[in-house]
Design an enzyme around this catalytic site. Structure first.
Site, PDB file in Angstrom:
ATOM      1  N   GLY A 100      38.045  79.107  27.834  1.00 22.03           N
ATOM      2  CA  GLY A 100      39.325  78.445  28.022  1.00 22.03           C
ATOM      3  C   GLY A 100      39.226  76.969  27.669  1.00 22.03           C
ATOM      4  O   GLY A 100      38.453  76.566  26.803  1.00 22.03           O
ATOM      5  N   ARG A 122      38.410  88.096  29.206  1.00 26.74           N
ATOM      6  CA  ARG A 122      39.245  89.295  29.308  1.00 26.74           C
ATOM      7  C   ARG A 122      39.913  89.631  27.972  1.00 26.74           C
ATOM      8  O   ARG A 122      39.949  90.791  27.563  1.00 26.74           O
ATOM      9  CB  ARG A 122      40.307  89.079  30.387  1.00 26.74           C
ATOM     10  CG  ARG A 122      41.212  90.271  30.619  1.00 26.74           C
ATOM     11  CD  ARG A 122      42.120  90.029  31.804  1.00 26.74           C
ATOM     12  NE  ARG A 122      42.861  88.778  31.656  1.00 26.74           N
ATOM     13  CZ  ARG A 122      43.601  88.236  32.603  1.00 26.74           C
ATOM     14  NH1 ARG A 122      43.671  88.823  33.785  1.00 26.74           N
ATOM     15  NH2 ARG A 122      44.258  87.121  32.404  1.00 26.74           N
ATOM     16  N   THR A 181      30.001  75.441  36.679  1.00 27.59           N
ATOM     17  CA  THR A 181      30.778  74.250  37.025  1.00 27.59           C
ATOM     18  C   THR A 181      32.222  74.629  37.353  1.00 27.59           C
ATOM     19  O   THR A 181      33.117  73.785  37.277  1.00 27.59           O
ATOM     20  CB  THR A 181      30.757  73.233  35.868  1.00 27.59           C
ATOM     21  OG1 THR A 181      31.114  73.894  34.646  1.00 27.59           O
ATOM     22  CG2 THR A 181      29.387  72.605  35.714  1.00 27.59           C
ATOM     23  N   ARG A 183      33.571  77.803  39.964  1.00 21.11           N
ATOM     24  CA  ARG A 183      33.632  78.144  41.382  1.00 21.11           C
ATOM     25  C   ARG A 183      32.405  78.978  41.723  1.00 21.11           C
ATOM     26  O   ARG A 183      32.046  79.908  40.996  1.00 21.11           O
ATOM     27  CB  ARG A 183      34.910  78.932  41.714  1.00 21.11           C
ATOM     28  CG  ARG A 183      36.195  78.119  41.588  1.00 21.11           C
ATOM     29  CD  ARG A 183      36.269  77.018  42.640  1.00 21.11           C
ATOM     30  NE  ARG A 183      37.514  76.256  42.569  1.00 21.11           N
ATOM     31  CZ  ARG A 183      37.684  75.152  41.853  1.00 21.11           C
ATOM     32  NH1 ARG A 183      36.666  74.692  41.122  1.00 21.11           N
ATOM     33  NH2 ARG A 183      38.831  74.506  41.871  1.00 21.11           N
ATOM     34  N   GLU A 212      31.987  73.971  50.865  1.00 16.94           N
ATOM     35  CA  GLU A 212      32.049  72.560  50.470  1.00 16.94           C
ATOM     36  C   GLU A 212      32.650  71.746  51.599  1.00 16.94           C
ATOM     37  O   GLU A 212      33.811  71.968  51.977  1.00 16.94           O
ATOM     38  CB  GLU A 212      32.875  72.414  49.185  1.00 16.94           C
ATOM     39  CG  GLU A 212      32.186  73.044  47.980  1.00 16.94           C
ATOM     40  CD  GLU A 212      32.909  72.808  46.662  1.00 16.94           C
ATOM     41  OE1 GLU A 212      34.099  72.424  46.686  1.00 16.94           O
ATOM     42  OE2 GLU A 212      32.290  72.999  45.605  1.00 16.94           O
ATOM     43  N   HIS A 232      30.051  68.908  43.709  1.00 15.14           N
ATOM     44  CA  HIS A 232      31.343  69.100  43.031  1.00 15.14           C
ATOM     45  C   HIS A 232      31.850  67.790  42.416  1.00 15.14           C
ATOM     46  O   HIS A 232      32.981  67.357  42.655  1.00 15.14           O
ATOM     47  CB  HIS A 232      32.373  69.658  44.018  1.00 15.14           C
ATOM     48  CG  HIS A 232      33.434  70.476  43.342  1.00 15.14           C
ATOM     49  ND1 HIS A 232      34.136  71.469  43.982  1.00 15.14           N
ATOM     50  CD2 HIS A 232      33.929  70.442  42.075  1.00 15.14           C
ATOM     51  CE1 HIS A 232      35.018  72.019  43.151  1.00 15.14           C
ATOM     52  NE2 HIS A 232      34.909  71.403  41.983  1.00 15.14           N
ATOM     53  N   GLY A 236      34.525  64.200  37.666  1.00 14.73           N
ATOM     54  CA  GLY A 236      34.273  62.775  37.454  1.00 14.73           C
ATOM     55  C   GLY A 236      35.199  61.887  38.260  1.00 14.73           C
ATOM     56  O   GLY A 236      35.749  62.275  39.296  1.00 14.73           O
TER      57      GLY A 236
END
Length: 264
Positions: A100, A122, A181, A183, A212, A232, A236
């Site tokens: 994506g 998919r 990076t 979930r 988290e 996480h 940035g």
């Protein structure tokens, strides 16, 4: 305005017929996540966490890498501690699970490093997009078996939770490095720990946690040598999101104030 670059879900031809401008936004937040994924790939390939500050003879000897100097009349002194297993990214295979917005940013960086790109998701991309990205489609099992480096970059929902299970990790190319990076719950935690313990996985980089902040008794916290865990931070600086919204506003301004200059 598309809050992202991929416009496959927009009928561009219909918009053009109606003189509706289509304005995608290359999001800085996505770029930041791709940079984090690549940073994790690099530090694990070069064993940077393990050998950071391990530079004296005493420290290297304690790490079971006694110094055996080269005869420098004939060669340089590179890797004088004979540290094994150091890798290059060039000429390796990078498998991306989910091509994506972020996955494509990762693919472009992999290509710049001379990596071959394979992907799975998919819905397979149109051939023109595959050619533009230099990416070849594989089903998930084939990707796991073929890739030297694997990045998981999917949204988390009922269909993707635990998509990297014991079966997929059992197929992984021995010694492969896995980075997530997106979930944490995309990867089955028990299967992940088993793959690390068996040595099947050569390294793990997680920007995301199963909790988290992380639970102090999370078993992954006990791994140090070939595991990098981050709180996480991939997206940035929070100004990245503000900059993305500012770009949306600039596009709207262009369309409303100077429509003659906007391409339809």
């Amino acid at each position: 305005v598309k809050f992202g670059e991929i416009t496959l879900n927009i009928d561009a031809a219909a918009c053009g017929e109606r003189r509706i401008p289509v304005m995608p936004v290359r999001r800085k937040g996505n770029i930041a996540v791709a940079e984090q994924a690549f940073a994790l790939l690099i530090v694990l390939a070069k064993q940077i966490p393990e050998f950071d500050h391990v530079v004296t003879e005493a420290d290297l000897t304690a790490a079971r890498h006694p110094i055996r100097s080269y005869d420098r009349r004939y060669c340089g002194g590179s890797n004088y501690a004979r540290i094994p297993g150091l890798r290059t990214l060039a000429d390796s295979v990078l498998g991306i699970v989910g091509l994506g917005e972020v996955g494509r940013e990762i693919a472009s960086r992999g290509a710049a490093f001379g990596m071959s790109i394979v992907y799975t998701q998919r819905n397979r991309l149109p051939q023109a997009d595959e050619l533009a990205l230099g990416a070849r489609y594989r089903d998930l099992g084939a990707l796991m078996a073929e890739s030297d480096y694997i990045v998981v970059q999917l949204p988390l929902n009922d269909s993707t939770r635990g998509i990297i299970s014991a079966r997929e990790l059992g197929r992984v190319k021995p010694g492969a490095i896995l980075v997530n990076t997106a979930r944490a719950a995309l990867i089955d935690r028990d299967a992940l720990i088993a793959a690390l313990d068996s040595g099947r996985l050569g390294g793990l980089g997680l920007d995301v946690g199963y909790d988290e902040p992380w639970s102090p008794d999370d078993p992954l916290l006990s791994y140090r040598r070939n595991v990098v865990l981050m709180p996480h931070t991939a997206v940035g600086n929070r100004t990245n999101g503000l900059d993305d919204l500012a770009e949306v506003c600039r596009n709207l301004h262009r369309a409303l104030v100077a429509p003659k200059r906007v391409r339809f």
